[in-house]
Design a protein around this motif. Sequence first.
Motif, PDB file in Angstrom:
ATOM      1  N   PRO A 163       0.829  -1.217   0.000  1.00 52.72           N
ATOM      2  CA  PRO A 163       0.000   0.000   0.000  1.00 52.72           C
ATOM      3  C   PRO A 163       0.856   1.257   0.000  1.00 52.72           C
ATOM      4  CG  PRO A 163       0.119  -0.924   2.204  1.00 52.72           C
ATOM      5  CD  PRO A 163       0.843  -1.887   1.314  1.00 52.72           C
ATOM      6  N   LEU A 164       0.536   2.172  -0.857  1.00 55.56           N
ATOM      7  CA  LEU A 164       1.084   3.523  -0.797  1.00 55.56           C
ATOM      8  C   LEU A 164      -0.114   4.442  -1.034  1.00 55.56           C
ATOM      9  CD1 LEU A 164       3.857   4.881  -0.331  1.00 55.56           C
ATOM     10  CD2 LEU A 164       3.899   5.355  -2.779  1.00 55.56           C
ATOM     11  N   TYR A 165      -0.875   4.624   0.043  1.00 57.35           N
ATOM     12  CA  TYR A 165      -2.128   5.369  -0.044  1.00 57.35           C
ATOM     13  C   TYR A 165      -1.870   6.813  -0.467  1.00 57.35           C
ATOM     14  CZ  TYR A 165      -4.065   1.478   2.697  1.00 57.35           C
ATOM     15  OH  TYR A 165      -4.456   0.245   3.136  1.00 57.35           O
ATOM     16  N   CYS A 166      -2.923   7.463  -0.880  1.00 56.97           N
ATOM     17  CA  CYS A 166      -2.822   8.884  -1.133  1.00 56.97           C
ATOM     18  C   CYS A 166      -2.456   9.590   0.170  1.00 56.97           C
ATOM     19  CB  CYS A 166      -4.131   9.425  -1.691  1.00 56.97           C
ATOM     20  SG  CYS A 166      -5.553   9.149  -0.630  1.00 56.97           S
ATOM     21  N   SER A 167      -2.075  10.830   0.072  1.00 57.50           N
ATOM     22  CA  SER A 167      -1.618  11.558   1.252  1.00 57.50           C
ATOM     23  C   SER A 167      -2.021  13.018   1.130  1.00 57.50           C
ATOM     24  CB  SER A 167      -0.092  11.444   1.388  1.00 57.50           C
ATOM     25  OG  SER A 167       0.540  12.049   0.272  1.00 57.50           O
ATOM     26  N   VAL A 168      -1.696  13.772   2.148  1.00 57.44           N
ATOM     27  CA  VAL A 168      -1.989  15.204   2.135  1.00 57.44           C
ATOM     28  C   VAL A 168      -0.680  15.961   2.305  1.00 57.44           C
ATOM     29  CG1 VAL A 168      -2.360  15.439   4.625  1.00 57.44           C
ATOM     30  CG2 VAL A 168      -3.515  16.986   3.049  1.00 57.44           C
ATOM     31  N   ASP A 169      -0.613  17.098   1.675  1.00 56.58           N
ATOM     32  CA  ASP A 169       0.547  17.969   1.782  1.00 56.58           C
ATOM     33  C   ASP A 169       0.219  19.074   2.782  1.00 56.58           C
ATOM     34  OD1 ASP A 169       2.644  19.694   1.502  1.00 56.58           O
ATOM     35  OD2 ASP A 169       2.670  19.647  -0.689  1.00 56.58           O
ATOM     36  N   PRO A 170       0.771  19.037   3.997  1.00 58.15           N
ATOM     37  CA  PRO A 170       0.424  20.043   5.017  1.00 58.15           C
ATOM     38  C   PRO A 170       0.822  21.461   4.638  1.00 58.15           C
ATOM     39  CG  PRO A 170       1.496  18.130   6.018  1.00 58.15           C
ATOM     40  CD  PRO A 170       1.669  18.004   4.537  1.00 58.15           C
ATOM     41  N   LEU A 171       1.750  21.593   3.680  1.00 59.20           N
ATOM     42  CA  LEU A 171       2.131  22.930   3.244  1.00 59.20           C
ATOM     43  C   LEU A 171       1.083  23.546   2.322  1.00 59.20           C
ATOM     44  CD1 LEU A 171       5.950  22.462   2.514  1.00 59.20           C
ATOM     45  CD2 LEU A 171       4.829  23.280   4.604  1.00 59.20           C
TER      46      LEU A 171
END
Length: 351
Positions: A163-171
């Motif tokens: 798994p390499l799920y989607c992610s969020v960019d905190p910047l």
Amino acid sequence: MKIVVLGLSITSSWGNGHATTYRGLLREMDRRGHEILFLERDARWYEAHRDLPEPPFCRTLLYGSLDELFSEYGPEICDADCVIVGSYVYQGIEVGKWVSRHARGIKAFYDIDTPVTLAALARGECQYLSEDLIPCYDLYLSFTGGPTLDHLERHYGSRAARPLYCSVDPLVHFPMPVTPRWDLGYLGTYSDDRQPGLEQLLFQPAFHWRKGRFVVAGAQYPASLKWPENTHHIEHLPPECHSEFYSSQRFTLNLTRRQMLVAGYSPSVRLFEAAACAVPVVSDRWPGLEEFFTPGEEILVASSAEEMLRFLQRFPEEARRAIGERARARVLGHHSAACRAEELEEYLTSL
């Protein structure tokens, strides 16, 4: 490591969720000391909508044909420590076969659309991946986890499905101090299989609650679509505007495509983006949701217009804000772009 990525797009987020995923992940890989080349086909529909034409964290080159790709950039592909081919790459099967024959480093397939890919493979209609190509990749990186990973290895012969799920960019995605303009919003490109959910969980509440304020942002919605009078439509919203958009909502809606509902364990990038902005998310139901957020504490779940209206009209304000804050803490701790870069590095190092 020297890493070459052949992806749908990193320069334009218009009509796709791939760009924001690549941007966050590759920026964090760059921070970890890796050298990255991103190769993108020069597609005319992205040409007028390039909101990041020259990413500062990787070298980005456009190509017009496979002949140009392999003749101009073939040596760099061959010499890379890792080559990653993404889903929905134009002529992806031809690209993958060339990479599998010539690249000397780790060869990986990054599937940002796993359930859609597997459904297309079952119909014999997938344009960017074939059954015989899957075992040629050393690593199958999947946006979907759970039973799908075992299926990829047992049925399709993947050497290693991870798994390499989607992610969020905190910047890019963070709470902004703005007063909410809308009671409920949704961000997503038009999709036939998501539209029934949008009509049930946003259109119907808007029709029934005329004083409510609703908004939908996304491209490719049919001109013939009948919008509720109290629903505003935004044709395109670049990533740098997402934080303000989410922060301007009291609640935001998450919808899941049909194949991802069936597969389960398929969080959408918009889900993590909204949570990072501390806006309470109301999602449809899908298997595996509780592995990413705790229902009732970090996320709300609705199956009908009536349930949605109860959240919009009766949910206590203090509890609403608390759910958003808990979701943000969960995302930053487990689903940021930095987390995904660390996971990717571990997979590559193990190979």
